[in-house]
Design an enzyme around this catalytic site. Structure first.
Site, PDB file in Angstrom:
ATOM      1  N   GLU A  52       0.348  -1.240   5.581  1.00 21.84           N
ATOM      2  CA  GLU A  52       1.400  -0.767   6.487  1.00 21.84           C
ATOM      3  C   GLU A  52       1.123   0.652   6.955  1.00 21.84           C
ATOM      4  O   GLU A  52       1.341   1.006   8.104  1.00 21.84           O
ATOM      5  CB  GLU A  52       2.766  -0.814   5.774  1.00 21.84           C
ATOM      6  N   ASP A  58       0.827  -1.217   0.000  1.00 22.35           N
ATOM      7  CA  ASP A  58       0.000   0.000   0.000  1.00 22.35           C
ATOM      8  C   ASP A  58       0.857   1.262   0.000  1.00 22.35           C
ATOM      9  O   ASP A  58       2.063   1.209   0.253  1.00 22.35           O
ATOM     10  CB  ASP A  58      -0.903   0.016   1.234  1.00 22.35           C
TER      11      ASP A  58
HETATM   12 ZN    ZN Z   1       6.717   2.518   3.948  1.00 21.35          ZN
END
Ligand code: ZN
Length: 486
Positions: free
Chosen positions: A145, A78
């Site tokens: 993340e 992401d």
């Molecule tokens: Zn990163």
């Protein structure tokens, strides 16, 4: 011909070009996941997906290299979507438009997503590198993340087999990261009684502004002023000398930022109004003297304002001011193993008066040692509890304690010196990395994190230094080929 073909290493940049076309905001990783699975399929590589949506793609050992340890390369799928207000961009459908200027690549109007697209592209280039002679390589691509690390949290034993992991998500060429801090929030809420304002009173509005603020992890040790602490100190002192009543106290904003501003409204006896205004002006001089050059723009101002209808009761007011006076803020401990690393810290992030005569006090703690993080959270909890506040902690995320005798650190350091003829810096970050969460479920794993230089991550100014991608690539390849025998 795409200009990407002129950049080296060619395969990394070509995959990066493709990734830039794929929308992939946190929690919207379907398209990039489909792309990676399709890539594995086309290249005859084993791939699987876990329940949360993380992907594993495996490159088998080269013939004769089967008895080398398996190495895990890890990136996140992401990216953060930030754009300039005037730039039209649909994050669900539009590609990132890249711009190369001199030594850097950036994006037109948006984040570039080199964090961590360059990690993904490097893994893909390695997975398809026919010349590479190495043991088995497991490539993990985590989800989410940037908005909660839920991909890393949910990586389960058995999903991969390697015991050496290289995280490809740090942003400074020349630095090898071997540790990160864990974090948690501690939030107190207290109630007070609203008391009607007496006759013969005046109200004063006080502002503390102009402070630097900054990231509550990376910048906690720099000695910047905390607007909540400064305002509270002023109110605590005034309350010892005069009869003052607080009607509002509002300081700080984001939980992971050092508070830059605070505002309060107090009610005082009409007769002491001018003395108190003078006292506040004196306080500004005291603070300017204390903070010196580090907070040049600090401003503490006061002015008479309209009388509010209610103030808080004196008993709870005294408790609040005492609690915020004793509540710790800043660096609590420095690492005993690594120079210049903050080990444990706490940030008194905000104080807000809200509906229903409730005051909310938000704080965050960080440490590279899990037990120390809980200890400082307990310190904060005790202060707030003594004031009668109800205190809750978030689950938080664990840290990753530096291991100076790590095998992968030794290998990477040697590779770096051999390739670039200079020593790399070896550091830990006083902020979160997925490695901390991975360590929770894989205690015996040996980890390191390195990457090319990225500046301005999470902002439309994000840019990656082109030549450091090549350096990063050579380092990664060299380390992979030198992974020891089982
Ligand atoms: Zn990163």
């Amino acid at each position: 011909m795409s200009f990407y073909k002129k950049l080296k290493p060619v395969p990394v940049w070509q995959y990066f070009e493709e990734i830039c076309k794929i929308p992939r905001l946190s929690k919207n990783e379907d398209k990039i996941r489909e792309y990676l699975l399709d890539f594995a399929n086309k290249n005859n590589l084993d791939a699987k997906e876990d329940e949360i949506g993380n992907i594993l793609i495996v490159k088998p050992a080269s013939p004769g290299m089967e008895n080398r340890k398996t190495v895990v390369l890890q990136s996140h799928m992401d990216m953060v979507g930030e754009k300039n207000a005037d730039y039209p961009h649909n994050w669900m459908t539009d590609p990132i438009v890249t711009v190369v200027t001199d030594k850097w690549m950036a994006a037109k109007g948006t984040t570039l997503g080199a964090d961590d697209g360059i990690g993904i592209a490097s893994q893909m280039a390695i997975l398809t590198d026919k010349k590479l002679r190495a043991g088995q390589i497991e490539c993990i691509f985590t989800v989410d993340e940037e908005s909660g690390m839920t991909g890393a949290i949910n990586l389960k034993p058995g999903f991969f087999t390697g015991t050496i992991l290289i995280n490809l998500d740090s942003e400074d060429e020349g630095i090898l990261y071997i540790g990160c801090a864990g974090g948690m929030d501690t939030v107190g809420t207290m109630k007070y009684n609203a008391v009607p304002v007496e006759n013969n009173s005046s109200a004063i509005e006080i502002s503390v502004t102009g402070l630097h603020g900054g990231h509550s992890g990376d910048e906690i040790h720099k000695g910047y002023g905390n607007s909540v602490k400064i305002m509270n100190r002023l109110l605590w002192n005034l309350s010892n000398e005069y009869n003052i009543s607080i009607s509002n106290f509002d300081g700080g904003n984001l939980r992971n930022a050092i508070p830059r501003e605070a505002f309060a409204t107090i009610v005082v006896d009409k007769t002491s109004l001018s003395k108190i205004l003078n006292r506040i002006a004196d306080f500004q001089l005291i603070l300017i003297n204390e903070m010196g050059n580090i907070e040049k723009d600090l401003s503490i101002t006061s002015k008479e304002s309209d009388l509010p209808a209610f103030v808080m009761d004196s008993e709870n007011q005294a408790r609040l001011l005492d609690a915020l006076t004793c509540c710790p803020h800043g660096t609590i401990a420095w690492s005993k193993d690594m120079e210049d690393l903050v080990e444990t810290s706490t940030n008194l992030a905000s104080v807000k008066f809200g509906a229903g005569n409730t005051i909310t006090i938000v704080t965050t703690q960080r440490s590279s040692i899990e037990s120390s993080k809980h200890d400082v959270a307990a310190m904060v909890e005790s202060c707030l509890k003594l004031a009668g506040a109800k205190v809750i902690h978030s689950d938080g995320y664990p840290g990753w304690k530096p291991n100076m005798t790590s095998e992968i650190l030794k290998i990477t350091r040697q590779s770096y010196v051999r390739l670039f003829n200079r020593e790399p810096k070896i550091r830990a970050i006083h902020a979160g990395l997925e490695c901390g969460l991975i360590y929770e479920n894989f205690k015996s794993i040996d980890m390191i994190s390195f990457g090319p230089t990225i500046k301005g991550a999470h902002t439309p100014e994000e840019k990656i230094e082109i030549k450091t991608v090549e350096m990063f690539w050579y380092l990664l390849i060299d380390v992979i080929t030198r992974i020891p025998y089982k």
